[in-house]
Design an enzyme around this catalytic site. Sequence first.
Site, short mmCIF file in Angstrom:
data_model
loop_
_atom_site.label_atom_id
_atom_site.label_comp_id
_atom_site.label_asym_id
_atom_site.label_seq_id
_atom_site.Cartn_x
_atom_site.Cartn_y
_atom_site.Cartn_z
N HIS A 118 0.83 -1.20 0.00
CA HIS A 118 0.00 0.00 0.00
C HIS A 118 0.86 1.25 0.00
O HIS A 118 1.92 1.31 0.62
CB HIS A 118 -1.01 -0.01 1.15
CG HIS A 118 -0.48 0.26 2.52
ND1 HIS A 118 -0.31 1.54 3.00
CD2 HIS A 118 -0.12 -0.55 3.53
CE1 HIS A 118 0.14 1.49 4.26
NE2 HIS A 118 0.28 0.23 4.60
N ASP A 157 5.88 2.77 7.02
CA ASP A 157 4.64 2.04 6.78
C ASP A 157 3.86 2.84 5.74
O ASP A 157 3.26 3.85 6.09
CB ASP A 157 3.86 1.90 8.09
CG ASP A 157 2.46 1.36 7.89
OD1 ASP A 157 2.16 0.88 6.80
OD2 ASP A 157 1.66 1.44 8.84
N GLU A 166 -5.32 1.66 2.11
CA GLU A 166 -5.15 0.54 3.03
C GLU A 166 -5.47 0.97 4.45
O GLU A 166 -6.12 0.25 5.20
CB GLU A 166 -3.71 0.00 2.93
CG GLU A 166 -3.48 -1.31 3.67
CD GLU A 166 -3.00 -1.15 5.11
OE1 GLU A 166 -2.87 -2.16 5.81
OE2 GLU A 166 -2.75 0.01 5.54
N GLU A 167 -4.97 2.15 4.81
CA GLU A 167 -5.01 2.58 6.21
C GLU A 167 -6.42 2.77 6.76
O GLU A 167 -6.63 2.82 7.95
CB GLU A 167 -4.19 3.86 6.40
CG GLU A 167 -2.68 3.70 6.16
CD GLU A 167 -1.99 2.87 7.23
OE1 GLU A 167 -2.65 2.40 8.18
OE2 GLU A 167 -0.77 2.68 7.09
N HIS A 212 3.28 4.28 12.67
CA HIS A 212 2.30 5.39 12.66
C HIS A 212 2.77 6.58 13.49
O HIS A 212 1.98 7.22 14.19
CB HIS A 212 0.91 4.91 13.11
CG HIS A 212 0.24 4.04 12.10
ND1 HIS A 212 -1.11 3.79 12.10
CD2 HIS A 212 0.74 3.38 11.03
CE1 HIS A 212 -1.41 2.99 11.08
NE2 HIS A 212 -0.30 2.72 10.42
N ASP A 257 4.25 -5.49 3.65
CA ASP A 257 3.97 -4.37 4.54
C ASP A 257 4.97 -4.36 5.70
O ASP A 257 5.93 -5.13 5.72
CB ASP A 257 2.52 -4.51 5.06
CG ASP A 257 1.86 -3.18 5.40
OD1 ASP A 257 2.57 -2.25 5.85
OD2 ASP A 257 0.64 -3.06 5.25
#
Length: 347
Positions: free
Chosen positions: A62, A174, A204-205, A318, A227
């Site tokens: 992603h 990420d 994706e998130e 994140h 990922d």
Amino acid sequence: MELRELLRQLSEMHAPTGEEDEVADFMAKEFSKNGFEVKKDMLGNVIAKKGSGKRKVLLAAHMDEVGLAVMGITREGFLKFTKVGGIYDGILSNMRVVIHAKKKIRGIIGAKPPHLMKDEELKKLPEYDQMYIDIGAKDKAAAEALGIKPGTRATFDATFADMDGGRGAGKSLDNRIGCAILVKLAEEIKKTDCTVYLVGTVREETGLYGAGTAAFGIDPDLAIAVDTTPAAGTPDVSEDSTPVKFEHGPSLGVLDAAGRGLIMPKKLVDWIGLVAKKRRIPLQYEVSERGATDASRMQYVKTGILAASIGVPTRYLHSLNEMASFKDLESAKNLLKAIIEEFPEYE
Ligand SMILES: [Zn+2]
């Protein structure tokens, strides 16, 4: 290009969920440079294809990153926002952000001076809906003149940092790690017995959406999400609670979200284990209680697709400064290459 340089460039690009063009254009260019047939679909997925073998293998990474969306502008020109993707409020306080207005501009999330705080305020964290972005505008009209309105996106602002011991840190590792690995594979796959699809997925998130539509269109015989995954080994993340160790190779996500997402077929788990052993590539096995990857969606497309999830152990996911080791990136890339080479023999 070296993996390190690829990751540096990709990490510093901005692709909030739903507006992934900057990364998508880069990926498309790199894929076609390496002899892949490239197209972009309606949602923005970048789909690159090489080979004409009977079996189709899809690798999905992603491209989107967690970020913010402007909800409104105060009379004084401050921006109120909501979060897009999983973000802990603690990392937002006083963060520097990039606002995707008519052009990219800088913003900072304001922080009240401790001088003005009461004792109780000093002990607790502000929540995101109490925060605001200051872009330096003198009032609402000045902010609007820059093209800012509800829906305007903001992303974290950080430059990539080379760290000691062959490690690197930056925003959006990420999943620019997955993107960098796909681009590197495009360089290395000269010819193949499978039909290989390298796909940069969108959204994706917030729900693994792009991977679903891409897998539906391709209908592969094997789909793998590439990922990142949380790594243990820092003072606050013990190896008992999170079994994936930093610098111990990629992890195979055998069961996501306590079984509510991907559950890999045992046969495929064992086969990938054998491929890794044969090529002397370190491999870890992972069960997660929360969180899922594109594989969690791809497995349930059409009448069901053989799916796996391969993650690079990453610290501080994140956040403004995520950290990974190039050793793990290299091993993950080698494992994926081996899987593509061996998959014609899978039965
Ligand atoms: Zn993520």
